[in-house]
Motif scaffolding. Structure first.
Motif, short mmCIF file in Angstrom:
data_model
loop_
_atom_site.label_atom_id
_atom_site.label_comp_id
_atom_site.label_asym_id
_atom_site.label_seq_id
_atom_site.Cartn_x
_atom_site.Cartn_y
_atom_site.Cartn_z
N LEU A 233 4.25 1.06 -3.19
CA LEU A 233 3.41 0.35 -2.21
C LEU A 233 2.37 -0.52 -2.90
CD1 LEU A 233 2.90 3.29 0.37
CD2 LEU A 233 4.41 1.29 0.60
N VAL A 234 1.82 -0.02 -4.02
CA VAL A 234 0.83 -0.82 -4.78
C VAL A 234 1.46 -2.13 -5.26
CG1 VAL A 234 -0.54 -0.91 -6.89
CG2 VAL A 234 -0.59 1.14 -5.46
N VAL A 235 2.68 -2.05 -5.79
CA VAL A 235 3.34 -3.25 -6.30
C VAL A 235 3.68 -4.20 -5.17
CG1 VAL A 235 5.39 -4.09 -7.49
CG2 VAL A 235 4.21 -2.06 -8.33
N GLU A 236 4.13 -3.66 -4.01
CA GLU A 236 4.49 -4.53 -2.87
C GLU A 236 3.25 -5.26 -2.35
OE1 GLU A 236 8.39 -2.13 -1.13
OE2 GLU A 236 6.40 -1.79 -0.25
N LYS A 237 2.08 -4.62 -2.39
CA LYS A 237 0.85 -5.31 -1.97
C LYS A 237 0.49 -6.44 -2.93
CE LYS A 237 -1.32 -1.43 0.47
NZ LYS A 237 -2.47 -0.48 0.50
N LEU A 238 0.84 -6.26 -4.21
CA LEU A 238 0.51 -7.30 -5.20
C LEU A 238 1.35 -8.56 -5.04
CD1 LEU A 238 0.09 -5.11 -8.44
CD2 LEU A 238 -1.72 -6.24 -7.14
N THR A 239 2.44 -8.51 -4.30
CA THR A 239 3.30 -9.70 -4.13
C THR A 239 2.62 -10.79 -3.34
OG1 THR A 239 4.31 -8.69 -2.18
CG2 THR A 239 5.43 -8.36 -4.31
N VAL A 240 1.58 -10.46 -2.58
CA VAL A 240 0.91 -11.47 -1.75
C VAL A 240 -0.40 -11.94 -2.38
CG1 VAL A 240 1.96 -10.59 0.37
CG2 VAL A 240 -0.24 -9.66 -0.39
N THR A 241 -0.77 -11.44 -3.57
CA THR A 241 -2.02 -11.86 -4.20
C THR A 241 -1.88 -13.26 -4.78
OG1 THR A 241 -3.72 -11.24 -5.78
CG2 THR A 241 -1.45 -10.92 -6.45
N ARG A 242 -2.97 -13.98 -4.85
CA ARG A 242 -2.95 -15.35 -5.38
C ARG A 242 -3.06 -15.36 -6.91
NH1 ARG A 242 -6.81 -18.88 -1.24
NH2 ARG A 242 -5.51 -18.56 0.65
N ASP A 243 -3.73 -14.41 -7.45
CA ASP A 243 -3.90 -14.36 -8.91
C ASP A 243 -2.69 -13.65 -9.51
OD1 ASP A 243 -4.70 -14.31 -11.49
OD2 ASP A 243 -6.64 -13.33 -11.14
N LEU A 244 -1.63 -14.43 -9.72
CA LEU A 244 -0.38 -13.84 -10.18
C LEU A 244 -0.49 -13.28 -11.60
CD1 LEU A 244 2.21 -16.39 -8.78
CD2 LEU A 244 1.68 -14.12 -7.91
N LEU A 245 -1.27 -13.92 -12.44
CA LEU A 245 -1.40 -13.45 -13.81
C LEU A 245 -2.05 -12.08 -13.87
CD1 LEU A 245 -2.44 -16.75 -15.63
CD2 LEU A 245 -0.17 -15.74 -15.42
N GLU A 246 -3.11 -11.87 -13.07
CA GLU A 246 -3.74 -10.56 -13.01
C GLU A 246 -2.81 -9.53 -12.39
OE1 GLU A 246 -6.44 -7.61 -13.58
OE2 GLU A 246 -6.49 -9.67 -14.36
N ALA A 247 -2.05 -9.99 -11.37
CA ALA A 247 -1.08 -9.09 -10.74
C ALA A 247 -0.02 -8.65 -11.74
CB ALA A 247 -0.42 -9.79 -9.54
N ALA A 248 0.41 -9.58 -12.63
CA ALA A 248 1.41 -9.23 -13.63
C ALA A 248 0.88 -8.17 -14.58
CB ALA A 248 1.83 -10.48 -14.40
N LYS A 249 -0.39 -8.27 -14.95
CA LYS A 249 -0.98 -7.25 -15.81
C LYS A 249 -0.96 -5.88 -15.14
CE LYS A 249 -4.13 -10.36 -18.29
NZ LYS A 249 -5.56 -10.65 -18.60
N GLN A 250 -1.35 -5.85 -13.84
CA GLN A 250 -1.36 -4.58 -13.12
C GLN A 250 0.06 -4.01 -12.99
OE1 GLN A 250 -3.57 -4.78 -9.42
NE2 GLN A 250 -5.15 -6.11 -10.32
N VAL A 251 1.03 -4.89 -12.77
CA VAL A 251 2.42 -4.44 -12.64
C VAL A 251 2.88 -3.76 -13.94
CG1 VAL A 251 4.81 -5.26 -12.49
CG2 VAL A 251 3.11 -6.03 -10.83
N ARG A 252 2.53 -4.34 -15.06
CA ARG A 252 2.96 -3.75 -16.32
C ARG A 252 2.33 -2.37 -16.53
NH1 ARG A 252 1.95 -9.20 -17.88
NH2 ARG A 252 3.90 -10.33 -18.30
N THR A 253 1.07 -2.22 -16.07
CA THR A 253 0.42 -0.91 -16.17
C THR A 253 1.13 0.11 -15.28
OG1 THR A 253 -1.69 -2.00 -16.62
CG2 THR A 253 -1.77 0.30 -15.94
N VAL A 254 1.44 -0.33 -14.05
CA VAL A 254 2.14 0.55 -13.10
C VAL A 254 3.52 0.92 -13.63
CG1 VAL A 254 3.13 0.68 -10.77
CG2 VAL A 254 0.84 -0.27 -11.11
N GLN A 255 4.21 -0.03 -14.25
CA GLN A 255 5.54 0.24 -14.79
C GLN A 255 5.49 1.34 -15.85
OE1 GLN A 255 6.78 -3.70 -15.99
NE2 GLN A 255 8.26 -3.83 -14.29
#
Length: 672
Positions: A233-255
């Motif tokens: 759910l955290v990752v799916e919420k990040l798909t709509v964020t505007r700051d994609l670079l920050e979102a990518a960092k968070q995704v890697r942490t979640v992964q």
């Protein structure tokens, strides 16, 4: 090679091979001249040799900024870095080493300074500026200072580098320190299984690996799948964020957290599908945006670099003075043409600036060429003048006047050239030298004329004295007559007040007077020669008569007298002189042979007497020995002469024992 080229120093000759050889011979004292050559020599190879001989990094930096040749610019920069690194590592003063270190930026040189510098402060300062785990690993392995090794190891973060230190063949204490910095289980397993690592290091790696495995407790199925759903759910919420670079960092942490849970709990298939789809969508979009931003940044940087290079080329051309080589401008224009075309107003302005700078540089070079050509002509005149001033014999005045006219024709055009002043001084100095030599030549000529007049007067006086002398020497007269003939043919230099014909007449009259006296003497000598024939024949007759005699003592006495008499009448007419001399010499040689044999026989007899008397020197039979010695002395006198070269020696040999005996005898009777 023309004369002007030969007069220049070797490093300014036209032949690049000669210039290169001259530069190779220069040393530390020629740094200023080497810098001039490195800046202005037209041959790139000569400039490279000069750069290599320079020892001042500041000079090398200046050369690198102004050099148009890419290879030489890089070579000068590298040479400056080498010198600064060497100074920083040396045992020079701390201030000098710190100043040199401040200019060093290359990581490998900083590492080398940290490993080898003489000052501890410099080593630590160089290590503080050293970055890059691979370079720090070299410091750990090669530094002699233990503190430097430990400090470098403490700054290494890459686990792979730490592992390479742990399993390497270096010091064991450093390997253990590196092992303590490793937290990754895979790396610890690799160290524990390594065959190259020391045993103590492998054992410590196994201990750390066991401790790492016991830190994390396994998670339950229910708790794990709940956490996996939360992460999805955290990752799916990040798909709509505007700051994609920050979102990518968070995704890697979640992964990373997802992967840790997945090792203990198998995720549901639908949740895993949703999780991976959302992660891929965010990462792909972030990568696309990053690529676009990188492309835009690359284009902006390319434009800035293009503008910076064009600005640098404009400044380089504007900085070219009239001493710059033609290739400097040509290389800069070629570098401008190689730049990629860019549509920008700033590039157009720089193009206009570059074109104007090129035109001005060309004009300056042409003006310098004209000045150099004029200076070459002026120098040629000065060189001729200096050669004229040193010429032998001293040249005429009109030759110098012709040179002055050539100088006067060229001088007005060189009024603004500073070097022409020095040439003018050289010309004036040559003129003064020529004037001085002309005055000296005039003085020498006048002195020679006066001495020649004195010589002629002395010759006339000698001719007159010889002609009227009571004792006449024909040989001297003939020598003086030869001198008189030479003077009549060429009386030599005479002052303007003396008349050459008058001297020729005066010497001729003196010569004729002496010649008449010589002829009279020769006639008298001829009569004397005829008279000597009778005397020589009488001497020969007496010598031949002695050949019939067996009285060797008489032959010895007469031989010397005959020789003296022959010397008194030795001259004879040419047609009889040789035959008479041969007769006399034949008889004399035979007499001399007999006389020499007689003298040799006498010598042997006297040596026999010497042997007899030698044993009597210490005799004590005073009366008998005295009588015997007196008889030997009488016998000595009767023997007669011996060869002259032995007479004194054999006499001393005979007399010494006699004197010794009589001295002893006298002393003996004096004591009675």
């Amino acid at each position: 090679m023309d004369i002007l080229d030969r007069l220049r120093p070797r490093w300014r000759r036209s032949d690049p091979e000669v210039r290169a050889a001259a530069v190779r011979e220069m040393g530390v004292r020629d740094q200023a001249r080497l810098e001039t050559i490195a800046r202005s020599d037209p041959d790139a190879r000569v400039r490279r040799i000069a750069i290599k001989k320079l020892e001042d990094p500041e000079r090398l930096d200046g050369l690198a900024q102004g050099e148009t040749n890419e290879d030489l610019r890089a070579f000068a920069t590298e040479r400056a870095r080498e010198i600064r690194a060497a100074v920083a590592s040396s045992d020079a003063s701390l201030a000098e080493c710190e100043a040199a270190l401040a200019c060093v930026s290359d990581e490998h040189r900083l590492a080398a300074i940290a490993m080898t510098a003489a000052h501890e402060t410099i080593r630590h300062a160089a290590l503080a500026r050293t970055t890059g785990d691979r370079v720090l690993r070299d410091v750990v392995r090669n530094a002699a200072d233990p503190m430097i090794r430990r400090a470098a190891l403490a700054r290494i973060e890459d686990p792979a580098i730490l592992r390479s230190i742990a399993v390497g063949d270096g010091r064991t204490d450093l390997a253990l320190q590196a092992l303590e910095r490793i937290t990754d289980a895979t790396m610890l397993r690799a160290v524990a299984d390594s065959r190259t690592a020391p045993k103590s290091v492998r054992q410590r790696a196994r201990t750390l690996l066991a401790a790492s495995a016991g830190d994390r407790l396994p998670i339950g199925m229910k708790e794990g799948r709940a956490r996996q759903l939360e992460l999805c759910l955290v990752v799916e919420k990040l798909t709509v964020t505007r700051d994609l670079l920050e979102a990518a960092k968070q995704v890697r942490t979640v992964q990373q957290e997802w992967a840790g849970i997945a090792r203990d709990v198998e995720p549901r298939e639908d949740v895993a599908h949703r999780f991976h789809k959302a992660c891929d969508e965010i990462l792909d979009e972030a990568g696309s945006r990053a690529r676009r931003e990188d492309e835009a940044e690359t284009a902006r940087r390319a434009l800035q670099e293009n503008l910076a290079v064009r600005t640098s080329l404009c400044e380089r051309v504007e900085g070219l003075d009239d001493t710059a080589a033609p290739s400097a401008l040509d290389d800069t224009v070629a570098a401008w043409d190689r730049l990629a075309p860019v549509t920008d107003d700033r590039v157009a302005a720089l193009a206009r600036r570059f074109r104007l700078a090129c035109e001005n540089a060309t004009a300056r070079r042409q003006q310098r060429g004209a000045r150099q050509a004029l200076l070459a002509k002026l120098e040629a005149v000065v060189v001729e003048a200096e050669a004229l001033a040193a010429a032998v014999p001293v040249p005429a005045e009109k030759t110098w006047q012709a040179l002055e006219k050539r100088w006067t024709a060229l001088a007005p055009s060189a009024a603004e050239i500073p070097d022409a002043v020095a040439l003018r001084r050289r010309l004036e100095s040559a003129g003064e030298e020529l004037t001085r030599r002309q005055h000296e030549a005039d003085a020498r000529r006048g002195e020679a004329q006066r001495q020649n007049v004195t010589r002629l007067e002395a010759l006339c006086a000698r001719l007159h004295d010889l002609a009227n002398a009571e004792s006449f020497d024909a040989k001297v007269a003939r020598r003086e007559l030869q001198k008189a003939e030479a003077v009549i043919a060429d009386p030599g230099p005479l002052p303007a007040s003396e008349r050459r014909p008058a001297w020729v007449k005066r010497v001729s009259e003196s010569r004729d007077e002496l010649l008449r006296r010589l002829r009279q003497a020769e006639e008298a000598d001829e009569w004397r020669r005829w008279a000597n024939v009778t005397a020589q024949e009488e001497i020969i007759r007496r010598a031949e008569a002695l050949l019939e005699s067996n009285d060797l003592a008489e032959i010895t006495r007469q031989l010397g007298r005959l020789h003296e008499e022959w010397a008194a009448v030795a001259s004879a007419p040419a047609d009889k002189a040789q035959s008479l001399w041969e007769r006399f010499r034949s008889a004399r040689n035979e007499l001399r042979k007999r006389s020499d044999a007689h003298l040799a026989e006498n010598l042997e007899k006297k040596r026999g007497l010497c042997a007899q008397v030698a044993g009597l020197a210490e005799s004590t039979a005073w009366n008998e020995t005295a009588e015997l010695i007196k008889r030997l002395q009488a016998e000595w006198k009767e023997i007669g002469p011996v060869p002259t070269r032995h007479a004194q020696a054999v006499w001393r040999e005979f007399r010494a024992p006699c004197d010794t005996f009589f001295d002893r005898r006298k002393a003996h009777f004096a004591r009675l």
